[in-house]
Design a protein around this motif. Structure first.
Motif, PDB file in Angstrom:
ATOM      1  N   ILE A 283       0.844  -1.208   0.000  1.00  0.00           N
ATOM      2  CA  ILE A 283       0.000   0.000   0.000  1.00  0.00           C
ATOM      3  C   ILE A 283       0.872   1.247   0.000  1.00  0.00           C
ATOM      4  O   ILE A 283       0.600   2.218  -0.713  1.00  0.00           O
ATOM      5  CB  ILE A 283      -0.939  -0.011   1.224  1.00  0.00           C
ATOM      6  N   ALA A 284       1.956   1.243   0.783  1.00  0.00           N
ATOM      7  CA  ALA A 284       2.863   2.398   0.814  1.00  0.00           C
ATOM      8  C   ALA A 284       3.521   2.612  -0.539  1.00  0.00           C
ATOM      9  O   ALA A 284       3.675   3.765  -0.998  1.00  0.00           O
ATOM     10  CB  ALA A 284       3.918   2.199   1.899  1.00  0.00           C
ATOM     11  N   ASP A 285       3.915   1.528  -1.224  1.00  0.00           N
ATOM     12  CA  ASP A 285       4.507   1.660  -2.563  1.00  0.00           C
ATOM     13  C   ASP A 285       3.509   2.304  -3.534  1.00  0.00           C
ATOM     14  O   ASP A 285       3.864   3.202  -4.309  1.00  0.00           O
ATOM     15  CB  ASP A 285       4.926   0.290  -3.086  1.00  0.00           C
ATOM     16  N   VAL A 286       2.278   1.826  -3.487  1.00  0.00           N
ATOM     17  CA  VAL A 286       1.250   2.364  -4.391  1.00  0.00           C
ATOM     18  C   VAL A 286       0.986   3.830  -4.070  1.00  0.00           C
ATOM     19  O   VAL A 286       0.847   4.673  -4.978  1.00  0.00           O
ATOM     20  CB  VAL A 286      -0.034   1.527  -4.282  1.00  0.00           C
ATOM     21  N   GLN A 287       0.912   4.176  -2.793  1.00  0.00           N
ATOM     22  CA  GLN A 287       0.685   5.559  -2.418  1.00  0.00           C
ATOM     23  C   GLN A 287       1.795   6.466  -2.937  1.00  0.00           C
ATOM     24  O   GLN A 287       1.535   7.562  -3.456  1.00  0.00           O
ATOM     25  CB  GLN A 287       0.579   5.683  -0.894  1.00  0.00           C
ATOM     26  N   ALA A 288       3.044   6.029  -2.792  1.00  0.00           N
ATOM     27  CA  ALA A 288       4.172   6.848  -3.238  1.00  0.00           C
ATOM     28  C   ALA A 288       4.147   7.045  -4.745  1.00  0.00           C
ATOM     29  O   ALA A 288       4.415   8.153  -5.249  1.00  0.00           O
ATOM     30  CB  ALA A 288       5.481   6.192  -2.803  1.00  0.00           C
ATOM     31  N   GLU A 289       3.800   5.999  -5.498  1.00  0.00           N
ATOM     32  CA  GLU A 289       3.777   6.127  -6.953  1.00  0.00           C
ATOM     33  C   GLU A 289       2.616   7.010  -7.415  1.00  0.00           C
ATOM     34  O   GLU A 289       2.790   7.862  -8.288  1.00  0.00           O
ATOM     35  CB  GLU A 289       3.678   4.741  -7.594  1.00  0.00           C
ATOM     36  N   LEU A 290       1.452   6.840  -6.808  1.00  0.00           N
ATOM     37  CA  LEU A 290       0.316   7.706  -7.159  1.00  0.00           C
ATOM     38  C   LEU A 290       0.585   9.151  -6.752  1.00  0.00           C
ATOM     39  O   LEU A 290       0.110  10.087  -7.396  1.00  0.00           O
ATOM     40  CB  LEU A 290      -0.957   7.201  -6.475  1.00  0.00           C
ATOM     41  N   GLN A 291       1.357   9.317  -5.704  1.00  0.00           N
ATOM     42  CA  GLN A 291       1.735  10.658  -5.273  1.00  0.00           C
ATOM     43  C   GLN A 291       2.614  11.335  -6.312  1.00  0.00           C
ATOM     44  O   GLN A 291       2.440  12.529  -6.618  1.00  0.00           O
ATOM     45  CB  GLN A 291       2.444  10.571  -3.922  1.00  0.00           C
ATOM     46  N   GLN A 292       3.552  10.608  -6.870  1.00  0.00           N
ATOM     47  CA  GLN A 292       4.421  11.170  -7.900  1.00  0.00           C
ATOM     48  C   GLN A 292       3.650  11.532  -9.170  1.00  0.00           C
ATOM     49  O   GLN A 292       3.998  12.488  -9.868  1.00  0.00           O
ATOM     50  CB  GLN A 292       5.541  10.178  -8.242  1.00  0.00           C
ATOM     51  N   MET A 293       2.598  10.774  -9.469  1.00  0.00           N
ATOM     52  CA  MET A 293       1.793  11.047 -10.658  1.00  0.00           C
ATOM     53  C   MET A 293       0.717  12.092 -10.419  1.00  0.00           C
ATOM     54  O   MET A 293       0.011  12.485 -11.341  1.00  0.00           O
ATOM     55  CB  MET A 293       1.153   9.752 -11.152  1.00  0.00           C
ATOM     56  N   GLY A 294       0.588  12.567  -9.175  1.00  0.00           N
ATOM     57  CA  GLY A 294      -0.362  13.636  -8.896  1.00  0.00           C
ATOM     58  C   GLY A 294      -1.747  13.189  -8.503  1.00  0.00           C
ATOM     59  O   GLY A 294      -2.649  14.028  -8.358  1.00  0.00           O
ATOM     60  N   TYR A 295      -1.953  11.894  -8.287  1.00  0.00           N
ATOM     61  CA  TYR A 295      -3.272  11.407  -7.900  1.00  0.00           C
ATOM     62  C   TYR A 295      -3.498  11.455  -6.384  1.00  0.00           C
ATOM     63  O   TYR A 295      -4.603  11.741  -5.939  1.00  0.00           O
ATOM     64  CB  TYR A 295      -3.469   9.959  -8.379  1.00  0.00           C
ATOM     65  N   TYR A 296      -2.464  11.155  -5.647  1.00  0.00           N
ATOM     66  CA  TYR A 296      -2.600  11.033  -4.198  1.00  0.00           C
ATOM     67  C   TYR A 296      -1.966  12.239  -3.521  1.00  0.00           C
ATOM     68  O   TYR A 296      -0.804  12.588  -3.790  1.00  0.00           O
ATOM     69  CB  TYR A 296      -1.930   9.741  -3.713  1.00  0.00           C
ATOM     70  N   LYS A 297      -2.719  12.900  -2.628  1.00  0.00           N
ATOM     71  CA  LYS A 297      -2.245  14.104  -1.944  1.00  0.00           C
ATOM     72  C   LYS A 297      -2.003  13.883  -0.454  1.00  0.00           C
ATOM     73  O   LYS A 297      -1.585  14.814   0.238  1.00  0.00           O
ATOM     74  CB  LYS A 297      -3.278  15.235  -2.105  1.00  0.00           C
ATOM     75  N   GLY A 298      -2.240  12.671   0.008  1.00  0.00           N
ATOM     76  CA  GLY A 298      -2.115  12.417   1.434  1.00  0.00           C
ATOM     77  C   GLY A 298      -0.739  11.912   1.845  1.00  0.00           C
ATOM     78  O   GLY A 298       0.238  11.957   1.076  1.00  0.00           O
ATOM     79  N   GLU A 299      -0.696  11.407   3.059  1.00  0.00           N
ATOM     80  CA  GLU A 299       0.550  10.893   3.626  1.00  0.00           C
ATOM     81  C   GLU A 299       0.735   9.421   3.245  1.00  0.00           C
ATOM     82  O   GLU A 299      -0.237   8.669   3.138  1.00  0.00           O
ATOM     83  CB  GLU A 299       0.479  11.017   5.158  1.00  0.00           C
ATOM     84  N   VAL A 300       1.979   9.034   3.034  1.00  0.00           N
ATOM     85  CA  VAL A 300       2.289   7.619   2.773  1.00  0.00           C
ATOM     86  C   VAL A 300       2.271   6.908   4.123  1.00  0.00           C
ATOM     87  O   VAL A 300       3.259   6.904   4.862  1.00  0.00           O
ATOM     88  CB  VAL A 300       3.655   7.474   2.066  1.00  0.00           C
ATOM     89  N   ASP A 301       1.128   6.285   4.449  1.00  0.00           N
ATOM     90  CA  ASP A 301       0.956   5.676   5.771  1.00  0.00           C
ATOM     91  C   ASP A 301       0.706   4.173   5.699  1.00  0.00           C
ATOM     92  O   ASP A 301       0.606   3.513   6.739  1.00  0.00           O
ATOM     93  CB  ASP A 301      -0.187   6.355   6.523  1.00  0.00           C
ATOM     94  N   GLY A 302       0.599   3.602   4.493  1.00  0.00           N
ATOM     95  CA  GLY A 302       0.385   2.165   4.387  1.00  0.00           C
ATOM     96  C   GLY A 302      -1.019   1.715   4.747  1.00  0.00           C
ATOM     97  O   GLY A 302      -1.244   0.516   4.913  1.00  0.00           O
ATOM     98  N   LEU A 303      -1.973   2.664   4.840  1.00  0.00           N
ATOM     99  CA  LEU A 303      -3.354   2.342   5.168  1.00  0.00           C
ATOM    100  C   LEU A 303      -4.246   2.622   3.961  1.00  0.00           C
ATOM    101  O   LEU A 303      -4.163   3.705   3.359  1.00  0.00           O
ATOM    102  CB  LEU A 303      -3.832   3.167   6.368  1.00  0.00           C
ATOM    103  N   LEU A 304      -5.098   1.665   3.635  1.00  0.00           N
ATOM    104  CA  LEU A 304      -5.964   1.809   2.466  1.00  0.00           C
ATOM    105  C   LEU A 304      -7.236   2.574   2.879  1.00  0.00           C
ATOM    106  O   LEU A 304      -8.342   2.036   2.891  1.00  0.00           O
ATOM    107  CB  LEU A 304      -6.319   0.432   1.900  1.00  0.00           C
ATOM    108  N   GLY A 305      -7.010   3.860   3.226  1.00  0.00           N
ATOM    109  CA  GLY A 305      -8.100   4.701   3.686  1.00  0.00           C
ATOM    110  C   GLY A 305      -8.850   5.379   2.545  1.00  0.00           C
ATOM    111  O   GLY A 305      -8.608   5.121   1.359  1.00  0.00           O
ATOM    112  N   PRO A 306      -9.791   6.309   2.872  1.00  0.00           N
ATOM    113  CA  PRO A 306     -10.627   6.960   1.850  1.00  0.00           C
ATOM    114  C   PRO A 306      -9.829   7.742   0.805  1.00  0.00           C
ATOM    115  O   PRO A 306     -10.153   7.687  -0.382  1.00  0.00           O
ATOM    116  CB  PRO A 306     -11.521   7.895   2.675  1.00  0.00           C
ATOM    117  N   MET A 307      -8.791   8.488   1.221  1.00  0.00           N
ATOM    118  CA  MET A 307      -8.017   9.265   0.251  1.00  0.00           C
ATOM    119  C   MET A 307      -7.258   8.360  -0.710  1.00  0.00           C
ATOM    120  O   MET A 307      -7.163   8.658  -1.912  1.00  0.00           O
ATOM    121  CB  MET A 307      -7.039  10.192   0.986  1.00  0.00           C
TER     122      MET A 307
END
Length: 338
Positions: A283-307
């Motif tokens: 989950i943290a890997d996916v969050q970091a990659e989506l963050q680089q592409m501009g999709y994810y604006k939250g914290e890389v926390d490894g939790l599959l939350g609403p954001m």
């Protein structure tokens, strides 16, 4: 006596002759014409505005009482009207009215007709604007002026897909290396936990076609004790505040394994591939990659939350994938992390 009477008659005739000689001669026809002019109202010319009774009386009164002339009143009235027709009064011009509006000249009706013809032939700005608006309102014009909603959505999706370029394999490896020892921690204030519901079904999963989504369509939450889970699955681990069991590439919540550790941000399968990496690390890997592409604006926390689920939905839509809002096999393959 007869002589006196004859003399008296002769003197009377002489005086009458002298009186008649002093009066201006007028022909009978002229007298009749003057009488007609005095008794009949002046006919208005075609297209002319009829003068009011007050204006007519004032004009005739002024003509009869004009000083310094011995002409009859009818003749004076005709000359007065003629002079008024040839010259416009100054008072009328000062009041902003058209000159000779009471008795217009013969050319004014023609000018009026020309003006009306010009008005009919040339459109006013308001008419031109109305015609343009009507042309724009026609179905053909609307179809040619703006693209359809579906075409606009496709163009936006293509633009977003073009902008959302996936990181190179080297960058993916760097992301994974950064999270090699990553461990998620419960954050109920930021990411509320879901609760157990045996009747829960993943919304929309019945519309996801393909064998890759079968685990989502068939998922049913179950509540069991530790013995039940350990007798069936080789790996049951405490990850991010709750226990998960691993089965054929997916991690599932182990509801009931430990009543003191049941923090789950998402109730459903999480795909990680056949290497059985911990779900919080993937989950943290996916969050970091989506963050680089501009999709994810939250914290890389490894939790599959609403954001995180919202970012996954946007990415999946742009890539033409089923919008599961979860980490599934097609999504992880598309991100180059499977």
């Amino acid at each position: 006596m007869k002589r006196f009477t004859s003399l008296l008659i002769g003197c009377s005739l002489a005086l009458a002759g002298v009186a008649l000689a002093q009066q201006p001669e007028e022909s009978p026809g002229k007298k009749k014409k003057q009488g007609a002019e005095q008794t009949q109202p002046t006919q208005a010319k075609p297209g002319a505005k009829a003068a009011s009774p007050h204006e007519t009386a004032v004009k005739e009164h002024g003509a009869r009482n004009a000083p310094g002339t011995n002409e009859p009143a009818a003749t004076k009235g005709r000359k007065g009207r003629a002079s008024q027709e040839s010259a416009s009064p100054v008072g009328t011009q000062n009041t902003g009215q058209a000159a000779g509006s009471a008795t217009p000249s013969a050319e004014q009706p023609k000018k009026g007709m020309k003006g009306r013809a010009a008005t009919k032939g040339s459109a006013t700005p308001a008419a031109t604007a109305a015609a343009a608006a009507a042309a724009r309102a026609t179905p053909g014009a609307a179809a040619s002026a703006a693209p359809s909603v579906s075409a606009t959505g496709q163009q936006r999706g293509q633009a977003n897909a073009a902008a959302a370029k996936k990181p190179a394999p080297q960058q993916v490896q760097q992301i994974k290396a950064q999270h090699a020892n990553f461990r998620a921690q419960p954050k109920p204030q930021q990411v509320p936990a879901v609760t157990y519901n045996q009747n829960y079904r993943i919304q929309g999963s019945d519309q996801w076609q393909g064998p890759q989504y079968e685990v989502f369509r068939s998922y049913r939450p179950e509540w069991h004790d530790q013995g039940w889970y350990r007798s069936r699955y080789n790996r049951v681990e405490l990850i991010g505040g709750g226990y998960y069991y691993w089965n054929n590439g997916y991690w599932y919540p182990a509801w009931g394994y430990d009543s003191g550790a049941q923090y789950y941000a998402y109730d459903g399968p999480i795909y990680v591939g056949h290497r059985a990496e911990p779900p919080d690390r993937v989950i943290a890997d996916v969050q970091a990659e989506l963050q680089q592409m501009g999709y994810y604006k939250g914290e890389v926390d490894g939790l599959l939350g609403p954001m995180t689920r919202e970012a996954l939905t946007a990415y999946q839509a742009d890539q033409g994938l089923a919008t599961t809002a979860a980490i599934d096999e097609p999504t992880l393959d598309s991100l180059g992390m499977s």
